[in-house]
Design a protein around this motif. Structure first.
Motif, short mmCIF file in Angstrom:
data_model
loop_
_atom_site.label_atom_id
_atom_site.label_comp_id
_atom_site.label_asym_id
_atom_site.label_seq_id
_atom_site.Cartn_x
_atom_site.Cartn_y
_atom_site.Cartn_z
N VAL A 1 41.29 37.30 58.37
CA VAL A 1 42.22 36.46 57.58
C VAL A 1 42.27 36.95 56.13
CG1 VAL A 1 42.57 34.12 56.68
CG2 VAL A 1 42.03 34.46 59.08
N ALA A 2 41.12 37.34 55.60
CA ALA A 2 41.10 37.86 54.22
C ALA A 2 41.93 39.14 54.12
CB ALA A 2 39.67 38.12 53.78
N ASN A 3 41.87 39.99 55.14
CA ASN A 3 42.67 41.21 55.14
C ASN A 3 44.15 40.92 55.23
OD1 ASN A 3 41.35 43.86 55.04
ND2 ASN A 3 40.06 42.98 56.63
N LEU A 4 44.52 39.91 55.99
CA LEU A 4 45.94 39.62 56.18
C LEU A 4 46.54 38.77 55.07
CD1 LEU A 4 45.90 38.89 60.02
CD2 LEU A 4 46.64 40.98 58.86
N VAL A 5 45.75 37.88 54.48
CA VAL A 5 46.28 36.92 53.51
C VAL A 5 45.86 37.27 52.08
CG1 VAL A 5 46.30 34.49 52.84
CG2 VAL A 5 46.33 35.10 55.25
N VAL A 6 44.59 37.51 51.87
CA VAL A 6 44.06 37.67 50.52
C VAL A 6 44.31 39.07 49.96
CG1 VAL A 6 41.98 37.52 49.11
CG2 VAL A 6 42.34 35.90 50.97
N LEU A 7 44.15 40.10 50.78
CA LEU A 7 44.29 41.48 50.30
C LEU A 7 45.65 41.76 49.66
CD1 LEU A 7 43.10 44.30 49.95
CD2 LEU A 7 43.85 44.82 52.28
N PRO A 8 46.78 41.34 50.26
CA PRO A 8 48.05 41.57 49.57
C PRO A 8 48.13 40.89 48.21
CG PRO A 8 48.45 41.04 51.87
CD PRO A 8 47.00 40.81 51.62
N VAL B 1 45.58 40.24 46.21
CA VAL B 1 44.70 40.98 45.30
C VAL B 1 45.38 42.27 44.83
CG1 VAL B 1 42.53 42.28 45.18
CG2 VAL B 1 42.57 40.01 46.20
N LEU B 2 46.01 42.99 45.75
CA LEU B 2 46.70 44.23 45.38
C LEU B 2 47.86 43.96 44.44
CD1 LEU B 2 46.65 46.10 48.79
CD2 LEU B 2 45.26 46.59 46.77
N LYS B 3 48.58 42.84 44.66
CA LYS B 3 49.67 42.49 43.76
C LYS B 3 49.14 42.13 42.38
CE LYS B 3 53.70 39.49 43.28
NZ LYS B 3 53.73 39.79 41.89
N ALA B 4 48.03 41.40 42.32
CA ALA B 4 47.44 41.05 41.03
C ALA B 4 46.96 42.30 40.29
CB ALA B 4 46.28 40.08 41.22
N GLN B 5 46.39 43.25 41.02
CA GLN B 5 45.98 44.51 40.39
C GLN B 5 47.19 45.27 39.87
OE1 GLN B 5 43.75 46.70 43.30
NE2 GLN B 5 41.86 45.60 42.87
N ASP B 6 48.25 45.30 40.67
CA ASP B 6 49.47 46.00 40.25
C ASP B 6 50.08 45.33 39.02
OD1 ASP B 6 51.40 48.01 40.51
OD2 ASP B 6 52.75 46.62 41.56
N ASP B 7 50.10 44.00 39.00
CA ASP B 7 50.60 43.28 37.84
C ASP B 7 49.76 43.56 36.60
OD1 ASP B 7 52.58 42.21 39.42
OD2 ASP B 7 51.60 40.26 39.66
#
Length: 86
Positions: A22-29, A31-37
């Protein structure tokens, strides 16, 4: 009874793996968006001046390899405790 600890631990490890999935499917995107921002706003990861791509690759690796192993390990022992294996 040797079956009870194995079943309890396996159930806990399965629950840990489901949480990691669930963390891979929900949280990882997210986190990656927050890093990109953060890179868009000019923030960088302080300990190392990694590029955006290498930091995203490291984050994906951490979410996909060590985290499920750690969650399964912790889940195994939590299952032993919670479901009466010990």
């Amino acid at each position: 009874m040797i079956e009870t600890p194995v079943m309890a631990g396996s159930l806990g490890a399965l629950i840990g793996l489901i949480i990691a999935l669930v963390a891979n499917l929900v949280v990882l995107p997210a986190v990656l968006k927050a890093q990109d921002d953060g890179f868009v706003l000019g923030r960088q990861w302080t300990p190392s001046k990694m590029s955006k791509e290498s930091l995203a690759r490291l984050t994906r690796f951490m979410y996909r390899v060590p985290m499920p192993v750690l969650f399964a390990f912790v889940g195994y022992f939590a299952g032993l405790r919670a479901f009466g294996g010990l």
